[in-house]
Scaffold this active site. Structure first.
Site, PDB file in Angstrom:
ATOM      1  N   GLU A   1       0.819  -1.217   0.000  1.00  0.00           N
ATOM      2  CA  GLU A   1       0.000   0.000   0.000  1.00  0.00           C
ATOM      3  C   GLU A   1       0.847   1.260   0.000  1.00  0.00           C
ATOM      4  O   GLU A   1       0.330   2.362   0.188  1.00  0.00           O
ATOM      5  CB  GLU A   1      -0.945  -0.007   1.212  1.00  0.00           C
ATOM      6  CG  GLU A   1      -1.813  -1.272   1.260  1.00  0.00           C
ATOM      7  CD  GLU A   1      -2.996  -1.171   2.211  1.00  0.00           C
ATOM      8  OE1 GLU A   1      -3.220  -0.090   2.775  1.00  0.00           O
ATOM      9  OE2 GLU A   1      -3.694  -2.184   2.369  1.00  0.00           O
ATOM     10  N   GLN A   2       2.145   1.117  -0.138  1.00  0.00           N
ATOM     11  CA  GLN A   2       3.002   2.303  -0.187  1.00  0.00           C
ATOM     12  C   GLN A   2       4.261   1.972  -0.984  1.00  0.00           C
ATOM     13  O   GLN A   2       4.512   0.808  -1.318  1.00  0.00           O
ATOM     14  CB  GLN A   2       3.394   2.757   1.219  1.00  0.00           C
ATOM     15  CG  GLN A   2       4.142   1.695   2.013  1.00  0.00           C
ATOM     16  CD  GLN A   2       4.750   2.230   3.310  1.00  0.00           C
ATOM     17  OE1 GLN A   2       5.920   2.558   3.359  1.00  0.00           O
ATOM     18  NE2 GLN A   2       3.942   2.307   4.354  1.00  0.00           N
TER      19      GLN A   2
END
Ligand SMILES: *[C@@H]1O[C@H](CO)[C@@H](O)[C@H](O)[C@H]1NC(C)=O
Ligand SMILES: *[C@@H]1O[C@H](CO)[C@@H](O)[C@H](O)[C@H]1NC(C)=O
Ligand SMILES: *[C@@H]1O[C@H](CO)[C@@H](O)[C@H](O)[C@H]1NC(C)=O
Ligand SMILES: *[C@@H]1O[C@H](CO)[C@@H](O)[C@H](O)[C@H]1NC(C)=O
Ligand SMILES: *[C@@H]1O[C@H](CO)[C@@H](O)[C@H](O)[C@H]1NC(C)=O
Length: 306
Positions: free
Chosen positions: A157-158
């Site tokens: 997610e990053q």
């Protein structure tokens, strides 16, 4: 006229496909759940002993890559850096889960933490680390002890999309001799996922649980006229456009589990599941997470429809 005859020519095929869909037994699915981010969700062993979940993702290995020392974060369950309350005692829980045929995966990434892969060599290093510390390899400092997990879940997610395809390929290569290593992915529902897209396009994952929450563009929308429109469009895109052949509907287990995207159980069972199950790729639902599922009773209410 031309379009009429084209439609007439296509009609038998359409009828045949509808007929086949109606004939095919409804695709039975299973429930996957995330465990590890709330100390008040019960033990891993008790989670598996409920019999509700076919797959449990231990969340998360939240620091890895770029030469960093990898770090497991299991909230209040245990402290990987402690001599006495470290997470090695989870080994017997993992074994007990596996004895009940629950597939246990380590989820890498998550919403917090610090991770990205900085080069092909870094992807290989991380792959070696995962293999030796959680899978079929060996190391003197296995954070979850001697138990061999069933695979790795990518909840990226990053950071950057780079080298996750390579990480997945390395894990596959390492496991080729021994027992199967499951690889799964948890992309956000806007298609394509900017971080997991390249690895998904390569068809590297056994199961894909798409997160239909915290993503208003493609999730259930209780205030719209057609509440399921965006969800159904997105579900269809995911099913048609990635090569992986088991796709799960990723959902919040309660209103509080996500900022948006919660689907009431009655809507899920009467409208959403009948639609998603038309896809031959339907694998079931994924719930975020065990704690919220305990609070809401979501999986109890829906399991016979999944
Ligand atoms: C490889 O990963 C380990 C952690 O497993 C880390 O300590 C080390 O710095 C990494 N090496 C390189 C060259 O990135
Ligand atoms: C943990 O154990 C190591 C050796 O196993 C020891 O050197 C260290 O002091 C211990 N740490 C604590 C906080 O007890
Ligand atoms: C983990 O804790 C156990 C005691 O519960 C201890 O025997 C073991 O040495 C610890 N391992 C590490 C890596 O700290
Ligand atoms: C687990 O799966 C094996 C093989 O499919 C089966 O024989 C066994 O009964 C299952 N165990 C449980 C607890 O479901
Ligand atoms: C640990 O792994 C190495 C390399 O894969 C292997 O040679 C060695 O036999 C293993 N040791 C144990 C105790 O399994």
């Amino acid at each position: 006229m031309a379009s009429y005859s084209a439609a007439a020519a296509a009609a038998p095929f359409l009828l045949l496909s509808i007929f086949l869909i109606l004939l095919s037994p409804s695709n039975g699915g299973s429930i996957a759940v995330y465990w590890g981010q709330n100390a008040n969700e019960g033990t891993l062993a008790s989670t598996c002993a409920t019999g509700k979940y076919a797959i449990v993702n231990i969340a998360f290995l939240s620091v890895f890559g770029n030469g960093q020392t990898p770090q497991l974060n299991l909230a209040g369950h245990c402290d990987p850096s402690s001599n006495t309350t470290n997470c090695t005692s989870l080994s017997s829980d993992i074994v007990s889960c596996q004895q009940q045929n629950v597939t246990v995966l380590l989820s890498i990434g998550g919403g917090a933490g610090s991770y990205f892969l900085s080069s092909a060599a870094d992807a290989l290093n991380v792959s070696n680390y995962l293999w030796n510390n959680f899978l079929g390899g060996n190391s003197t400092s296995r954070p979850l002890g001697a138990a061999v997990l069933d695979g790795i879940d990518f909840d990226i997610e990053q950071g950057s999309p780079q080298y996750y395809d390579l990480l997945a390929r390395n894990l596959r290569a390492q496991s080729s001799a021994g027992k199967k290593v499951y690889l799964t992915a948890a992309p956000q529902c806007p298609f394509p996922d900017p971080l997991l897209g390249p690895a998904l396009r390569a068809g590297l994952f056994d199961y894909v649980w798409v997160q239909f929450y915290n993503n208003p563009a493609c999730q259930y929308n209780p205030s719209a006229l057609f509440k399921n429109f965006r969800l159904f469009l997105s579900w269809s895109a995911w099913n048609i456009l990635i090569p992986e052949n088991r796709i799960f509907l990723g959902l919040p287990a309660s209103q509080a589990a996500a900022s948006s995207g919660f689907i009431p159980t009655s809507t899920l069972t009467s409208i959403v599941l009948p639609f998603t199950k038309i896809s031959p790729k339907y694998g079931g639902i994924m719930l975020w997470n065990k704690y919220y599922d305990d609070q809401s009773g979501y999986s109890n209410a829906v399991k016979s429809f999944v």
